[in-house]
Design a protein around this motif. Structure first.
Motif, short mmCIF file in Angstrom:
data_model
loop_
_atom_site.label_atom_id
_atom_site.label_comp_id
_atom_site.label_asym_id
_atom_site.label_seq_id
_atom_site.Cartn_x
_atom_site.Cartn_y
_atom_site.Cartn_z
N TYR A 101 31.02 57.85 36.62
CA TYR A 101 32.29 57.95 35.91
C TYR A 101 32.49 56.82 34.90
CZ TYR A 101 33.61 61.80 38.85
OH TYR A 101 33.64 63.01 39.48
N GLY A 102 32.08 55.60 35.26
CA GLY A 102 32.32 54.45 34.40
C GLY A 102 31.38 54.37 33.21
N SER A 103 30.17 54.89 33.35
CA SER A 103 29.20 54.79 32.26
C SER A 103 28.93 56.16 31.63
CB SER A 103 27.89 54.18 32.76
OG SER A 103 26.95 54.11 31.72
N VAL A 104 28.37 57.07 32.41
CA VAL A 104 28.01 58.39 31.86
C VAL A 104 29.27 59.17 31.45
CG1 VAL A 104 26.84 60.58 32.30
CG2 VAL A 104 25.89 58.46 33.21
N GLY A 105 30.26 59.20 32.33
CA GLY A 105 31.51 59.90 32.01
C GLY A 105 32.21 59.28 30.81
N ALA A 106 32.19 57.96 30.73
CA ALA A 106 32.81 57.27 29.60
C ALA A 106 32.07 57.59 28.29
CB ALA A 106 32.84 55.77 29.85
N ALA A 125 24.34 66.96 31.89
CA ALA A 125 23.34 67.27 32.92
C ALA A 125 23.12 66.07 33.83
CB ALA A 125 22.02 67.70 32.26
N LEU A 126 23.05 64.88 33.26
CA LEU A 126 22.91 63.66 34.06
C LEU A 126 24.13 63.45 34.94
CD1 LEU A 126 21.39 61.05 34.79
CD2 LEU A 126 22.47 59.98 32.78
N PHE A 127 25.31 63.70 34.40
CA PHE A 127 26.56 63.57 35.16
C PHE A 127 26.52 64.48 36.38
CE2 PHE A 127 31.03 64.31 36.06
CZ PHE A 127 31.60 63.05 35.91
#
Length: 154
Positions: A101-106, A125-127
């Motif tokens: 959430y903090g890196s990929v989602g951001a 896809a990574l998320f």
């Protein structure tokens, strides 16, 4: 009779249900429906809001889990191997959720501000992969918790 230990355990289990249930719903129900029903630009707007809101819910539930987990530790008189493995997995899950959430989602959030972007699908896809990994690890943690609970009751 309701004891403090039972109340803490109830809140702990409820937080697991909220975190895991929300993530599984998003992965297996919401995302496929949005992919089928909405055009890419609209789907992206909806997913931006979902990621933001779900991130707050999941990370808040994770904070509750850690807090109530610490309280649960106070009730134990020994540190069984199953608990050590569980705590290690909790650390891994916490790191993965923060990364998800903090890196990929951001990154998805920032890139999607201007509409569809070719860099977004691989991040999505990574998320999802991270989410499925977290979900699988949480199920292992739940199994270990059941083992620990049965040992404490029996």
């Amino acid at each position: 009779m309701l004891t403090l230990r039972l109340a803490v355990l109830f809140v702990h289990v409820t937080a697991v249900i909220v975190a895991l249930g929300g993530s599984l719903f998003s992965t297996f129900a919401l995302t496929p429906v949005l992919a089928e029903e909405l055009e890419p630009a609209a789907r992206l707007r909806v997913m931006r809001r979902v990621i933001r809101r779900l991130g707050v819910v999941v990370l808040s539930a994770l904070a509750v889990l850690i807090f109530t987990g610490i309280l649960n530790l106070l009730y134990l008189r020994a540190m069984p191997i199953a608990l050590m493995v569980k705590l290690l997995l909790v650390a891994v899950v916490t790191g993965l959720a923060l990364y998800q959430y903090g890196s990929v989602g951001a990154r998805i959030w920032r890139l999607s501000a201007d509409g569809p972007n070719p860099a977004i699908p691989p991040l999505q896809a990574l998320f999802r992969k991270i989410g499925l990994t977290v979900g699988a690890l949480v199920l292992v943690i739940i199994y270990l918790s059941l083992t620990l609970t049965r040992g404490a009751i029996g």
